[in-house]
Design an enzyme around this catalytic site. Structure first.
Site, PDB file in Angstrom:
ATOM      1  N   CYS A   2       0.834  -1.193   0.000  1.00  0.00           N
ATOM      2  CA  CYS A   2       0.000   0.000   0.000  1.00  0.00           C
ATOM      3  C   CYS A   2       0.877   1.255   0.000  1.00  0.00           C
ATOM      4  CB  CYS A   2      -0.947   0.095   1.183  1.00  0.00           C
ATOM      5  SG  CYS A   2      -2.064  -1.291   1.312  1.00  0.00           S
ATOM      6  N   ARG A  27       4.036  -0.097  -4.762  1.00  0.00           N
ATOM      7  CA  ARG A  27       3.754  -0.649  -3.439  1.00  0.00           C
ATOM      8  C   ARG A  27       2.461  -1.476  -3.410  1.00  0.00           C
ATOM      9  NH1 ARG A  27       6.802   1.778   0.463  1.00  0.00           N
ATOM     10  NH2 ARG A  27       5.347   1.037   2.039  1.00  0.00           N
ATOM     11  N   TRP A  74      -2.475  -2.813  -1.707  1.00  0.00           N
ATOM     12  CA  TRP A  74      -2.111  -4.212  -1.862  1.00  0.00           C
ATOM     13  C   TRP A  74      -2.969  -4.954  -0.842  1.00  0.00           C
ATOM     14  CZ3 TRP A  74      -0.101  -8.305   0.987  1.00  0.00           C
ATOM     15  CH2 TRP A  74       0.370  -9.397   0.240  1.00  0.00           C
ATOM     16  N   ASN A 100      -2.100   1.919   5.684  1.00  0.00           N
ATOM     17  CA  ASN A 100      -1.127   0.966   5.168  1.00  0.00           C
ATOM     18  C   ASN A 100      -0.672   0.116   6.342  1.00  0.00           C
ATOM     19  OD1 ASN A 100       1.042  -0.392   4.020  1.00  0.00           O
ATOM     20  ND2 ASN A 100       2.428   1.344   4.224  1.00  0.00           N
ATOM     21  N   GLY A 101      -0.909  -1.197   6.273  1.00  0.00           N
ATOM     22  CA  GLY A 101      -0.488  -2.071   7.367  1.00  0.00           C
ATOM     23  C   GLY A 101      -1.586  -3.065   7.694  1.00  0.00           C
ATOM     24  N   GLU A 486      17.942 -17.099  -8.333  1.00  0.00           N
ATOM     25  CA  GLU A 486      17.515 -15.735  -8.653  1.00  0.00           C
ATOM     26  C   GLU A 486      16.926 -15.670 -10.072  1.00  0.00           C
ATOM     27  OE1 GLU A 486      16.817 -13.222  -7.095  1.00  0.00           O
ATOM     28  OE2 GLU A 486      16.966 -11.535  -8.449  1.00  0.00           O
ATOM     29  N   LYS A 490      13.115 -14.479 -10.869  1.00  0.00           N
ATOM     30  CA  LYS A 490      12.803 -13.388 -11.798  1.00  0.00           C
ATOM     31  C   LYS A 490      11.791 -13.855 -12.832  1.00  0.00           C
ATOM     32  CE  LYS A 490      13.883 -10.675 -10.060  1.00  0.00           C
ATOM     33  NZ  LYS A 490      14.637 -10.485  -8.883  1.00  0.00           N
ATOM     34  N   GLU A 493       8.256 -14.244 -11.284  1.00  0.00           N
ATOM     35  CA  GLU A 493       7.632 -12.950 -10.953  1.00  0.00           C
ATOM     36  C   GLU A 493       7.109 -12.227 -12.182  1.00  0.00           C
ATOM     37  OE1 GLU A 493       9.524 -10.400  -7.585  1.00  0.00           O
ATOM     38  OE2 GLU A 493      11.131 -11.100  -8.869  1.00  0.00           O
ATOM     39  N   HIS A 509      18.495 -35.950  -8.091  1.00  0.00           N
ATOM     40  CA  HIS A 509      17.766 -36.475  -6.929  1.00  0.00           C
ATOM     41  C   HIS A 509      16.274 -36.164  -7.011  1.00  0.00           C
ATOM     42  CE1 HIS A 509      21.556 -37.571  -5.066  1.00  0.00           C
ATOM     43  NE2 HIS A 509      22.011 -36.419  -5.546  1.00  0.00           N
ATOM     44  N   LYS A 608       6.228  -4.095  -4.050  1.00  0.00           N
ATOM     45  CA  LYS A 608       7.670  -3.913  -3.936  1.00  0.00           C
ATOM     46  C   LYS A 608       8.162  -4.135  -2.516  1.00  0.00           C
ATOM     47  CE  LYS A 608      11.675  -2.567  -5.490  1.00  0.00           C
ATOM     48  NZ  LYS A 608      12.350  -3.605  -6.266  1.00  0.00           N
TER      49      LYS A 608
END
Ligand code: M6R
Length: 613
Positions: A2, A27, A74, A100-101, A486, A490, A493, A509, A608
């Site tokens: 948010c 955000r 968000w 926000n929270g 990584e 990427k 996402e 394995h 983010k």
């Protein structure tokens, strides 16, 4: 998680709020909304979707108003929808609030309110808090400011809240705990934001609000108090940030801009710290806890997501160069699993935003148990930067694309400096290797530039070729194993293609069962001590008809002949090589995302900065 904005002054608030919300969209982008003061009443406009949807709904200039608040969401409590979008009206319609929270005890507060006859228009915890505040205001016959203070003493969780009410036409009440809040100080005007980007075009004078502080903001006045109603003198700081740093410039997306900034951002992270000519590293943050580090039993690295991948590289570096035991922990697990921490431990926190809730709380817990905390953080003045005992900023500049790219390479560069410096202090590295690695590190920015100048077209072609794959496997060994993780993150996402990262040898394995003629397998196969082994792994995939794509070192023909496609990086010592091998993987994810026509800067469901647990 948010984004919040606010404005009170002489200008029209709506365009400032909309522009600020666009800057904070990284955000969260499930819904957006604004509340504007109109003399004796408030107007709220809100819409599910991105800020563009709000603008289309409310128009360019719906009403004249010089005070307002705005929110980009968000979703936590309640699905993304118009009714759950912020701002919320209080039951009387006299107060509007954004949040926000997460209010953790909202269910209990809601029960109390329901028993008093309150009904709710949304599924959010935020509307509960707002009505709780209004209820206190009514019962205590007090001001809004006083009601907020009383309410927040009963609230558990994290919040930044901004409120406006019909009684105070030019006043915004703001409070924070656990989520960021910046107030910009202008001439006869004030700006509020989750970060400084919404105010950068107007002022560079800002005040960072601390936890448990409450601000009463008017055009000509900023009053700061603690929850005990004592006045606090605002500490005004000057921002060292240019508007261009938060704009896309000529790039199609922030992610692409940030990938291309890496020669400069890696250089910035080394600047003033690495002197290869004269053969030394200066890392003043490390000096502050030098004694602790010399005598440390172990180092524990805590982080999340991409920063955790940087932490894994840190583990390999510090163990190899400094001969010191390192553990890398997901902050979310570390904070809850009752870990054994002693005052002989040094904790390294890695975070781009410096606001990640799990990392922050993990550090608070470790600090209580006496460990020293070293921060590797990008955002200056952020919560994590402020609770550490010492640290090194990564100096990557604002990272706006939701997928982390330049922040990652800056984190790895700082970890390399840290490991080399500590190895020298502990006497675990020979002088010639030390000097050699300084030169290798110094050469990295130019080598990254070479990749960006020479490999983009090849990577675009690979992206076109594999854009419709349903799954990808990423494999690497040693320092390139975290790079495989990584690369897979990427891709997930940005493209929504399922991808797994694995140590190359671990493939046998289990994951090898996935290999068929449709599966692209990306090998990070640069020239290092594992090269022969990874070539064998490539043969094993080929034998099962998998499609091998490889990141290879310039001039390495062995892998060239075995792969369907290659992405070339310059030769480098394996200790610094991850800074090169990750670049093609960032570009690959980006261009596959573009091929699939996706919003790469704002991937679905993500935000983010993860300020809720
Ligand atoms: O701000 P932080 O570095 O603490 O954030 C940690 C993760 O949330 C972050 O790296 C996330 O995984 C990114 N979306 C990765 O691209």
């Amino acid at each position: 998680m948010c984004g919040i904005v606010g404005y009170t002054g002489q200008k029209q608030a709506y365009p400032i709020l909309i522009d600020g919300l666009k800057k904070l969209e990284y955000r969260g982008y499930d819904s957006a909304g604004v509340a504007l003061h109109l003399g004796n009443h408030l107007a709220v406009y809100k819409k599910q979707g991105k800020v563009a949807a709000l603008k289309e709904y409310a128009g360019d200039h719906p009403v004249a108003s010089t005070t307002g608040i705005g929110h980009t969401r968000w979703a936590t409590h309640g699905e993304p929808s118009d009714r759950n979008a912020h701002p919320h009206y209080s039951a009387s319609g006299n107060i509007a609030m954004i949040h926000n929270g997460i209010i953790e005890n909202y269910a209990q507060l809601k029960d109390e309110l329901v028993s008093k006859g309150y009904t709710f228009n949304s599924d959010t915890d935020s509307e509960v808090l707002l009505n709780f505040i209004e209820d206190i205001k009514r019962n205590n016959e007090c001001s809004l400011e006083e009601a907020v203070r009383v309410a927040l003493k009963r609230v558990t969780g994290a919040y930044v809240i901004l409120l406006i009410d019909t009684e105070h036409p030019d006043t915004i009440i703001a409070a924070r705990k656990g989520s960021p809040l910046v107030i910009g100080v202008g001439k006869g005007e004030h700006f509020l934001g989750s970060d400084a980007s919404p105010m950068l075009a107007y002022t560079k004078e800002v005040v960072y609000i601390n936890d448990y502080e409450l601000a009463i903001v008017r055009p000509d006045e900023l009053i700061l108090k603690n929850l005990g109603n004592e006045r606090i003198t605002p500490f005004v700081q000057k921002l060292d940030l240019e508007l261009a740093a938060i704009e896309k410039g000529n790039y199609d997306h922030f992610m692409l801009k940030e990938i291309h900034e890496q020669p400069k951002t890696i250089l910035d992270s080394l600047r003033g710290r690495l002197n290869a000519e004269q053969g030394y590293i200066t890392l003043s943050g490390l000096n502050k806890i030098e004694e602790k580090l010399r005598n440390a039993n172990r180092i524990v690295i805590v982080a999340c997501g991409t920063s955790w991948h940087a932490g894994l590289i840190g583990e390999y570096l510090i163990e190899e160069l400094c001969r010191l035991n390192v553990e890398v922990e997901y902050a979310s697990e570390f904070r809850y699993r009752n870990p054994i921490i002693s005052p002989q431990d040094v904790i390294i926190a890695i975070s781009q935003s410096g606001e990640t809730a799990d990392t922050l709380v993990a550090l608070e817990n470790a600090k209580k148990q006496g460990a020293a905390i070293f921060g590797i953080v990008n955002v200056v003045g952020s919560s994590i930067a402020r609770i550490t005992d010492a640290g090194a900023y990564t100096h990557a500049g604002p990272e706006i694309g939701v997928a982390s790219t330049k922040a990652f390479t800056a984190q790895v560069a700082v970890l390399q400096l840290f490991a080399l410096k500590l190895a020298q202090l502990r006497g675990t590295i020979g002088d010639s290797l030390f000097q050699h690695l300084l030169h290798e590190l110094e050469a990295i920015p130019a080598k990254v530039e070479w990749i960006l100048d020479n490999q983009v077209e090849a990577i675009k072609a690979i992206a076109r070729r594999y854009r419709d794959a349903d799954n990808f496997l990423y494999l690497g060994r040693g320092y390139n194993f975290p790079i495989a993780l990584e690369g897979a993150l990427k891709l997930k996402e940005i493209t929504y293609i399922h991808a797994e990262g694995y140590p190359a040898a671990e493939m046998k394995h289990g994951p090898i069962a996935l290999v068929d003629e449709k599966l692209p397998v990306v090998f990070v196969a640069t020239k290092d001590i594992y090269h022969e082994k990874i070539v064998s792994n490539i043969q094993e995939i080929n034998a099962r008809k998998g499609k091998v794509v490889a990141v290879v070192s310039e001039g390495d023909e062995t892998v060239n002949e075995l792969a369907e496609a290659v992405m070339v990086v310059p030769q480098a010592h394996e200790i610094v090589a991850p800074l090169l091998s990750v670049i093609p993987l960032q570009l690959l994810a980006y261009y596959i995302g573009v091929e699939r026509d996706l919003d790469v800067d704002k991937p679905r469901n993500l935000a983010k900065s993860v300020t809720v647990e």
